[in-house]
Design a protein around this motif. Structure first.
Motif, PDB file in Angstrom:
ATOM      1  N   LEU A   1       0.839  -1.113   0.059  1.00 46.02           N
ATOM      2  CA  LEU A   1       0.062  -0.090  -0.035  1.00 46.02           C
ATOM      3  C   LEU A   1       1.063   1.223  -0.172  1.00 46.02           C
ATOM      4  O   LEU A   1       0.144   2.281  -0.285  1.00 46.02           O
ATOM      5  CB  LEU A   1      -0.998   0.113   1.341  1.00 46.02           C
ATOM      6  CG  LEU A   1      -1.955  -1.040   1.376  1.00 46.02           C
ATOM      7  CD1 LEU A   1      -2.747  -1.035   2.453  1.00 46.02           C
ATOM      8  CD2 LEU A   1      -2.919  -0.814   0.203  1.00 46.02           C
ATOM      9  N   SER A   2       1.994   1.032   0.307  1.00 45.19           N
ATOM     10  CA  SER A   2       3.065   2.340   0.327  1.00 45.19           C
ATOM     11  C   SER A   2       3.507   2.758  -1.021  1.00 45.19           C
ATOM     12  O   SER A   2       3.600   3.783  -1.475  1.00 45.19           O
ATOM     13  CB  SER A   2       4.126   2.129   1.379  1.00 45.19           C
ATOM     14  OG  SER A   2       5.216   2.996   1.249  1.00 45.19           O
ATOM     15  N   THR A   3       3.864   1.312  -1.826  1.00 50.52           N
ATOM     16  CA  THR A   3       4.543   1.617  -3.118  1.00 50.52           C
ATOM     17  C   THR A   3       3.516   1.685  -4.224  1.00 50.52           C
ATOM     18  O   THR A   3       3.549   1.852  -5.461  1.00 50.52           O
ATOM     19  CB  THR A   3       5.701   0.773  -3.481  1.00 50.52           C
ATOM     20  OG1 THR A   3       5.062  -0.268  -3.392  1.00 50.52           O
ATOM     21  CG2 THR A   3       6.810   0.873  -2.406  1.00 50.52           C
ATOM     22  N   LEU A   4       2.383   1.077  -3.852  1.00 48.99           N
ATOM     23  CA  LEU A   4       1.218   0.716  -4.792  1.00 48.99           C
ATOM     24  C   LEU A   4       1.669  -0.313  -5.836  1.00 48.99           C
ATOM     25  O   LEU A   4       1.027  -0.254  -6.794  1.00 48.99           O
ATOM     26  CB  LEU A   4       0.548   1.971  -5.565  1.00 48.99           C
ATOM     27  CG  LEU A   4       0.035   3.106  -4.483  1.00 48.99           C
ATOM     28  CD1 LEU A   4      -0.372   4.115  -5.147  1.00 48.99           C
ATOM     29  CD2 LEU A   4      -0.846   2.400  -3.338  1.00 48.99           C
ATOM     30  N   GLU A   5       2.712  -1.004  -5.487  1.00 46.85           N
ATOM     31  CA  GLU A   5       2.998  -2.155  -6.349  1.00 46.85           C
ATOM     32  C   GLU A   5       2.080  -3.416  -5.885  1.00 46.85           C
ATOM     33  O   GLU A   5       1.913  -3.611  -4.817  1.00 46.85           O
ATOM     34  CB  GLU A   5       4.385  -2.412  -6.288  1.00 46.85           C
ATOM     35  CG  GLU A   5       5.618  -1.181  -6.666  1.00 46.85           C
ATOM     36  CD  GLU A   5       5.538  -1.030  -8.040  1.00 46.85           C
ATOM     37  OE1 GLU A   5       5.106  -1.765  -8.984  1.00 46.85           O
ATOM     38  OE2 GLU A   5       6.327  -0.080  -8.559  1.00 46.85           O
TER      39      GLU A   5
END
Lengths: 511, 412
Positions: B78-82
């Protein structure tokens, strides 16, 4: 009975199938990145080499692509950010030419390993980036290698004619709008909606990397009188930064991010070579010879003048400090010469007096510079044959070591700069990045982990610092970019995503 | 009415657990009924409880089967949206068993099974590539066994287990600018199983079994680096870029209590309780001969990764209904718990709390010859990944399907 049981099973199974949460509450593909209170449509970055993407002692295309402003700009594009144009170099070897002369060398690379130690040399190529080839048009990354805080507001810093005389910067000359322009004005001319500023490092760094060859200009507020390796007066740094922030504000740009500067002694350039690199094994049979012929003699003579603590005998069991010249020490040349004349004879005693008048062994507070590694143990030309080994029988020069006293001046300057940067960040309402804290974290024992990879500030093997020991690798800049992005999000309520640090370039090993 | 209460309680109340790299696929009949154990119909009972052999109706019984296991794990940050998804190959566990009554009260048997194993294959550039790109674990159990009928209603049995296994692990070594592969196909270990099986009356089957832990020791594993050859000397690697390593992978013990109740001659209901000793797996230690790629301050050639697994329980309930002499219909449900917390999530052996629904059919083709099919669908619960040891954070979810085909032949 049977039906009741079956239906019980069926109902229960259905109940659990529905109640269990097999899917993500939020799927990342459906998350909309938002800009919050900031407008990222035109982002301009100001700074020095760290902002330009400089690494391996050069500016080159791959490094520029991994610069932290470019990394950030790619994330900003997800929230309305525009194109991010950089003054790209002509090649991947780095270096600059001007009028057919090489004015900046090519990048460093690891040619091979010898006994586990990297053999680091410049790429054997002629630079193809010509300082005289002007870059025009829209430009977003104004990071200029070598720039000090006041250089960003100095007219003529991009004047090509001043490059050879040292009054102008070749990197800025490539894209300066005129011979009299200021970096700041060129940045404002881009009509930014958002900016980043990371400056002040070079106001103290060149003093440190030259082992304190310059002057601490504390109290002198006229930067025009500064030498290239001086420590800038904190008021000059604070004033320059304030001018930049105020000028942005006056032109209507009020949102941005500013970073403080890392304590220079947290970087591998200062921490790789220990103060006591001389192992008994390396000294071998010389150890007892040195003790008998040189160290004992010096210690006895110095003790007579109340300076016996400058030299101790070499240990056969523990690692030993190097001999250094400390210009802050009282010069005992005359006294030494006098004391040694009866035993050594006048000519030799005079030489000893001159060489060891300000000599002492290094202590844990001293920083031996990275390039000094290759100097220790090398022969000093012109010195008497019995005492001509650098660091062992002949003191290292001032430019080889940042002594404890010099390091204290560096620390005082950095602390003063950082206090100003924090208070300016607050008074101008900018997002603030504590780069100093991040670098200290990196330099700590546990380093920084990212997705299973451990990063430290250790030279070459730590993965974050490039081969010059001062500038970062792509991964190091990605760690910095994440820190900037985090603070921007916090300040402006945007939701810019972080980047995967491991995706960027680290230290490249020979094929 | 009592049975209704019992069944409902099993389903609704005491939901519980197994997981890790344990594969509960050792009998197609059994899988169809939630992989329950108290079924002495043919030689496939041998894996579950050696004592069950004594109650196989025929003198000689042979059973064999194979499974397909397909799973997909998705990780997102959820932080890098990867987001990344595994491309796991189809797992194919197999089993084969034979049981023979030497005397009326003595049975011998042999069971081959693959009770542990997993193959996880992430994209080679995924976020957790430093932890794993691809990991293949396999363990074969070879179990000769013997069972004695102590009374017409009770038996005891024991087995010796010889385990043979392999590991094949690819991961990135980012700081060295490449990847490495850990491989060993000669890991082995030994253990034992013991069990009791009761048929107190014609309505009840009760199975109590214990399988010992086994330490799979890789004594001469090989680690191959795909990095710059210039680094070989400083890492102590040979000219081919390889080094050796030692490691021990624990295969856990398991206690099983199973009960089958024949509601009518055609209809039976089974339930099982398993307790698996995953708490043995507290850490994984890789001891390299020369390569200093470990994390121990006093010995950089030793890499210790905390695992902190906890023991798990699994509760299973299944049923079989004989539609006619030829066809039996089966179904079941179990709840499988992950053996670790979010803080100890392991990307190389992703594990989830799962609801599993099973079903199957059995066909009695000719006298004594049976064909069974089974299928199962697992509904793992998505979970948070909070592994601070690796600084690996995000979320993970999975899907899994199993199907199996089994043959059994009961002679005399």
């Amino acid at each position: 009975m049977k039906k009741i049981l079956i239906s019980t099973i069926a109902v229960s199974a259905l109940f659990f199938t529905i109640s269990c949460e097999t899917d993500f509450d939020t799927d990342v593909s459906s998350i909309q990145v938002t800009n919050g209170e900031a407008n990222f449509s035109k982002y301009v970055s100001l700074g020095n080499s760290l902002t330009s993407g400089f690494r391996d002692n050069a500016l080159y295309i791959d490094g520029q692509n991994d610069s932290y402003p470019n990394i950030m700009a790619q994330q900003m594009k997800l929230a309305g950010g525009g194109a991010f144009v950089q003054p790209l170099m002509a090649d991947n070897n780095g270096g600059l030419i001007l009028g057919g002369t090489v004015v900046q060398a090519t990048k460093l690379y690891i040619k091979s390993f010898t006994n586990g130690a990297p053999d680091i040399v410049n790429v054997n190529a002629t630079p193809t980036t010509n300082v005289a080839t002007k870059i025009t048009g829209s430009l977003n990354n104004m990071g200029i290698p070598g720039a000090k805080s006041f250089h960003l507001i100095t007219p003529g810093y991009g004047n090509i004619a001043g490059v050879s005389t040292g009054t102008a910067n070749p990197y800025y000359a490539r894209f300066s709008s005129s011979a009299t322009s200021r970096v700041l004005d060129d940045a404002i001319a881009q009509k930014p909606t958002f900016y980043s500023l990371w400056i002040g490092n070079n106001d103290v760094l060149s003093y440190a990397t030259t082992g304190g060859m310059g002057t601490d200009q504390k109290g002198n507020t006229n930067p025009a009188t500064y030498g290239p390796n001086d420590i800038s007066d904190p008021a000059v740094v604070a004033g320059s930064i304030q001018t930049i922030l105020q000028t942005f504000k006056n032109s209507g740009v009020t949102k941005g991010v500013i970073a403080n500067i890392p304590s220079v002694t947290s970087i591998p350039y200062f921490t790789t070579v220990p103060y006591n690199p001389l192992t008994p094994a390396a000294l071998g049979a010389n150890l007892s010879v040195l003790n008998a012929s040189l160290y004992t003699t010096l210690k006895q003579a110095l003790t007579a003048f109340g300076a016996g603590n400058r030299i101790n005998l070499l240990s056969a069991t523990a690692t030993n400090p190097v001999l250094i010249k400390d210009v802050s020490l009282t010069n005992l040349s005359a006294e030494l010469t006098l004391a040694l004349t009866p035993s050594l004879g006048a000519p030799t005693a005079a030489a000893f007096g001159q060489i060891y008048g300000q000599a002492r062994q290094s202590t844990p507070g001293d920083y031996i510079l990275l390039p000094t590694k290759s100097v220790i143990g090398s022969t000093v030309s012109g010195a008497p044959a019995s005492i001509n080994v650098y660091g062992i029988s002949y003191p290292l020069e001032n430019q080889h070591v940042l002594t404890e006293a010099e390091a204290a001046k560096v620390k005082a300057a950095v602390d003063a700069y950082n206090a100003s940067i924090k208070s300016l960040a607050d008074s101008y309402g900018l997002a603030f990045v504590d780069a100093n804290a991040k670098m200290n974290e990196l330099n700590g024992l546990s380093g920084i982990q990212f997705d299973g990879v451990k990063y430290t500030a250790k030279f070459v093997t730590g993965g974050t610092f490039s081969l010059d020991g001062v500038h970062l690798t792509g991964r190091g800049y990605a760690i910095v970019a994440n820190e900037f992005l985090k603070m921007i999000n916090q300040k402006y309520k945007s939701t810019l995503p972080m980047v995967e640090v491991n995706k960027y370039q680290g230290v490249t090993f020979p094929k | 009415m009592k049975k209704i209460v019992l069944t409902t309680a099993l389903l609704a109340g005491v939901l519980a657990h197994a997981g890790g790299f344990r594969v509960s696929l050792q009998g197609v009949k059994q899988l169809a009924m939630a992989h329950t154990s108290a079924h002495a119909e043919d030689a496939s009972v041998t894996f579950f409880n050696p004592a069950g052999m004594s109650f196989i109706p025929s003198k000689l019984s042979v059973a064999a089967g194979g499974f397909g296991a397909k799973s997909i794990v998705t990780y997102q940050n959820l932080s890098t949206l990867e987001s990344y998804e595994t491309n796991n190959p189809l797992g194919t566990p197999v089993y084969a068993a034979i049981a023979y009554k030497v005397l009326d009260n003595v049975s011998v048997g042999f069971n081959l099974s693959t009770p542990f194993g997993s193959t996880i294959e992430w994209p080679s550039d995924w976020a957790g590539r430093e932890i794993v790109q691809r990991l293949e674990l396999k363990a074969f159990y070879f179990q000769p066994m013997i069972s004695f009928k102590l009374a017409p209603w009770a038996s005891v049995g024991g087995s010796y287990i010889y385990a043979k296994g392999s590991v094949n692990w690819d991961k990135a070594v980012t700081q060295l600018g490449g990847t490495l592969n850990l491989t060993d196909d000669k890991a082995s270990g030994s253990g034992f199983g013991i069990g009791f099986y009761f048929q107190p009356d014609e309505k009840w089957d009760i199975s109590i079994a214990y399988r010992s832990p086994i330490d799979m020791e890789a004594k001469n594993g090989k680690v191959s680096f795909d990095i710059s050859p210039a680094l070989y000397p400083s890492l102590g690697l040979d000219a081919a870029g390889t080094d050796s390593f030692k490691a021990t992978l624990p295969l856990v013990n398991e206690y099983t209590v199973g009960v089958t109740y024949k509601v009518t001659p055609k209809w039976l209901v089974s339930a099982d309780f398993n307790y698996s000793g995953w708490d043995r797996y507290s850490q994984l230690t890789l001891d390299f001969a020369n390569a200093p790629i470990g994390n121990q301050p006093n010995d950089p050639t030793v890499l210790v990764s905390p695992k902190n697994f906890k023991s798990t329980q699994t509760w299973r309930v299944g049923t079989q209904y004989k539609i006619n002499d030829m066809i039996a219909a089966r179904a079941g449900y179990y709840y499988d718990q992950s053996p670790y917390t979010d803080e100890n999530f392991q990307a190389e052996t992703p594990s989830f709390d799962s609801n599993v629904i099973t079903a199957g059919l059995g066909f009695n083709i000719a006298k004594g010859f049976g064909v069974d099919v089974a299928g199962a669908i697992a509904l793992p619960k998505s979970r948070d990944v909070k592994n601070s040891f690796n600084n690996f954070f995000g979320q993970a979810k999975a899907k899994a399907y199993y199907f199996g085909l089994g043959l059994s032949y009961n002679v005399f």
